[in-house]
Enzyme design. Sequence first.
Site, short mmCIF file in Angstrom:
data_model
loop_
_atom_site.label_atom_id
_atom_site.label_comp_id
_atom_site.label_asym_id
_atom_site.label_seq_id
_atom_site.Cartn_x
_atom_site.Cartn_y
_atom_site.Cartn_z
N ASP A 8 -5.01 3.06 -6.28
CA ASP A 8 -4.30 1.85 -5.91
C ASP A 8 -2.95 2.30 -5.35
O ASP A 8 -2.50 3.42 -5.59
CB ASP A 8 -4.11 1.00 -7.18
CG ASP A 8 -3.04 -0.05 -7.05
OD1 ASP A 8 -3.13 -0.86 -6.09
OD2 ASP A 8 -2.11 -0.05 -7.87
N ASP A 10 0.34 -0.10 -4.70
CA ASP A 10 1.54 -0.73 -5.27
C ASP A 10 1.54 -0.64 -6.80
O ASP A 10 0.68 -1.19 -7.45
CB ASP A 10 1.62 -2.19 -4.82
CG ASP A 10 1.85 -2.29 -3.32
OD1 ASP A 10 1.01 -2.87 -2.63
OD2 ASP A 10 2.87 -1.75 -2.84
C1 XBP Z 1 -0.37 -5.16 -4.61
C2 XBP Z 1 -0.35 -6.43 -3.87
C3 XBP Z 1 0.19 -6.44 -2.46
C4 XBP Z 1 1.70 -6.21 -2.47
C5 XBP Z 1 2.37 -6.78 -1.25
O1 XBP Z 1 -1.35 -4.38 -4.00
O2 XBP Z 1 -0.79 -7.44 -4.39
O3 XBP Z 1 -0.12 -7.70 -1.94
O4 XBP Z 1 2.26 -6.91 -3.58
O5 XBP Z 1 1.77 -6.27 -0.08
P1 XBP Z 1 -2.07 -3.14 -4.81
P2 XBP Z 1 1.34 -7.29 1.08
O6 XBP Z 1 -1.52 -3.11 -6.21
O7 XBP Z 1 -3.55 -3.46 -4.75
O8 XBP Z 1 -1.69 -1.91 -4.01
O9 XBP Z 1 2.48 -8.27 1.26
O10 XBP Z 1 1.12 -6.43 2.31
O11 XBP Z 1 0.09 -7.94 0.58
MG MG Z 2 -1.15 -2.14 -7.93
#
Ligand code: XBP
Ligand code: MG
Length: 231
Positions: A8, A10
């Site tokens: 993953d 973020d």
């Molecule tokens: C986390 C999310 C993303 C980010 C924002 O993604 O939910 O939407 O918060 O990015 P993950 P965007 O943990 O799956 O990496 O605004 O481009 O969606």
């Molecule tokens: Mg994440």
Amino acid sequence: MLKALIFDVDGTLAETEDLHRQAFNRAFSEMGLDWHWSPELYADLLTVMGGKERLAHYVRTEHGEPDAGRLAQMGEIHDRKTALYGHLVTRGALELRPGIARLVGEAKRAGLRLAVASTTSRPNVDTLVAVNFPEGSPFDVIACGDEAERKKPHPDVFVLALTRLGVRPSEAIAFEDSAAGIRSALDAGLPVVATRSRYTGGHSLEGAFSAVSDLGEPEAPHRHLAGVSWP
Ligand code: XBP
Ligand code: MG
């Protein structure tokens, strides 16, 4: 036999979410909106995966059903947010979480294939990888954003990563920081290593076969950007 690791982005590769939050707030301000997402409010909003979906949820709950003009404005806000976020990442506002660079390097040397499976938009992944892996991306596969028909906690993005890798779920391990992400990986049949991030400290890690504070030895104290400066 283990053939791949799927990460993953973020909260797992890096502590990105507060930069997303700051970029959203900057975009609101630039567009003359008096909206402001505090860390506390953003933690609540993070139950909605996907920045576009998160913004739409906020608008509907705080400002009513959006009309055509508002919907168009929401698209502009998210595009601007993504540009502002990319500016911050390019300026070095983010670093990989402890142990990520080590684990990625060791996995590559061991002949494993590496993938990303993220809800975030592709430009965010590309910028984070380019800045933090200057010698070249270590990832063989990137599955992210709107490529997945349904966002986490649905399994779609992990299934897409597995398909592109050409491996079975039993031949890979997923790394995740959030309850929705763990659910997504589990429902794709993957074993999960969980590592909570700053915004997922209260999340259930149920289903992960291991939960760690982070993925590596203590490294140099985090380099914190003194204060963001917008373009
Ligand atoms: C986390 C999310 C993303 C980010 C924002 O993604 O939910 O939407 O918060 O990015 P993950 P965007 O943990 O799956 O990496 O605004 O481009 O969606
Ligand atoms: Mg994440």
